[in-house]
Design a protein around this motif. Structure first.
Motif, mmCIF file in Angstrom:
data_model
loop_
_atom_site.group_PDB
_atom_site.id
_atom_site.type_symbol
_atom_site.label_atom_id
_atom_site.label_comp_id
_atom_site.label_asym_id
_atom_site.label_seq_id
_atom_site.Cartn_x
_atom_site.Cartn_y
_atom_site.Cartn_z
ATOM 1 N N ALA A 155 0.834 -1.213 0.000
ATOM 2 C CA ALA A 155 0.000 0.000 0.000
ATOM 3 C C ALA A 155 0.862 1.254 0.000
ATOM 4 O O ALA A 155 1.915 1.305 0.630
ATOM 5 N N ASP A 156 0.374 2.270 -0.697
ATOM 6 C CA ASP A 156 1.030 3.580 -0.664
ATOM 7 C C ASP A 156 0.676 4.319 0.621
ATOM 8 O O ASP A 156 1.445 5.129 1.110
ATOM 9 N N ARG A 157 -0.508 4.011 1.144
ATOM 10 C CA ARG A 157 -0.955 4.658 2.389
ATOM 11 C C ARG A 157 -1.854 3.675 3.143
ATOM 12 O O ARG A 157 -2.719 3.041 2.544
ATOM 13 N N VAL A 158 -1.651 3.602 4.444
ATOM 14 C CA VAL A 158 -2.492 2.788 5.317
ATOM 15 C C VAL A 158 -3.082 3.729 6.359
ATOM 16 O O VAL A 158 -2.344 4.417 7.067
ATOM 17 N N ILE A 159 -4.400 3.757 6.433
ATOM 18 C CA ILE A 159 -5.102 4.599 7.408
ATOM 19 C C ILE A 159 -5.350 3.748 8.626
ATOM 20 O O ILE A 159 -5.995 2.705 8.543
ATOM 21 N N GLU A 160 -4.816 4.196 9.772
ATOM 22 C CA GLU A 160 -4.964 3.409 11.001
ATOM 23 C C GLU A 160 -5.876 4.100 11.992
ATOM 24 O O GLU A 160 -6.026 5.264 12.026
#
Length: 160
Positions: A155-160
């Motif tokens: 992933a380019d971005r992971v929202i946690e």
């Protein structure tokens, strides 16, 4: 989920979905939503048809309705994928699509070439080369889904 008020984009989304489904041995059901209330009805139909996941079409209307779509997806426990990172930020499970910044940069280069005198008909067609994958782990947790670590690493971005 496609917008019947945009038949060109709907056709593209349906055809690309069918192509992918055939390769994976899956079946797709198309639901339509061209207004806010149509989207609610589309989710009701998808739930009735026991749809396992929802691919949101790449129509700009859906980007404007991203919060409604994310809320309905959570309410109906339906994983959704869309084409823009903003939709994943709003609560969709994930997004995958052409990097908007790269697309706009390419458009700027084209405009510059045209302003310098090149004929648009002489310019080559340029396809996106950079794509973004955004995963919303908060949504995954709410849906009780486990995203494999190997997928998260891509992933380019992971929202946690």
């Amino acid at each position: 989920l496609v917008n019947p008020h945009n038949p060109v984009m709907s056709k593209f989304d349906i055809e690309s979905g069918e192509t992918a489904a055939r390769r994976l041995g899956l079946e797709i059901n198309v639901v339509e939503g061209g207004t806010e209330s149509d989207i609610e009805g589309a989710f009701a139909i998808a739930v009735q048809q026991q749809v396992a996941a929802l691919q949101v079409g790449s129509d700009a209307f859906f980007q404007n309705q991203r919060e409604q779509i994310a809320a309905l997806a959570l309410r109906h426990a339906m994983p959704t994928i869309s084409s823009t990172p903003e939709e994943a930020t709003a609560g969709s499970l994930m997004s995958y699509g052409a990097d908007p910044i790269d697309v706009y940069r390419q458009a700027g280069i084209y405009v510059g070439r045209i302003l310098k005198g090149e004929k648009p008909a002489d310019l080559p067609v340029v396809l996106p080369t950079k794509f973004n994958l955004t995963i919303n782990l908060k949504t995954a947790k709410a849906l009780r889904l486990t995203i494999p670590e190997s997928f998260l690493l891509r992933a380019d971005r992971v929202i946690e």
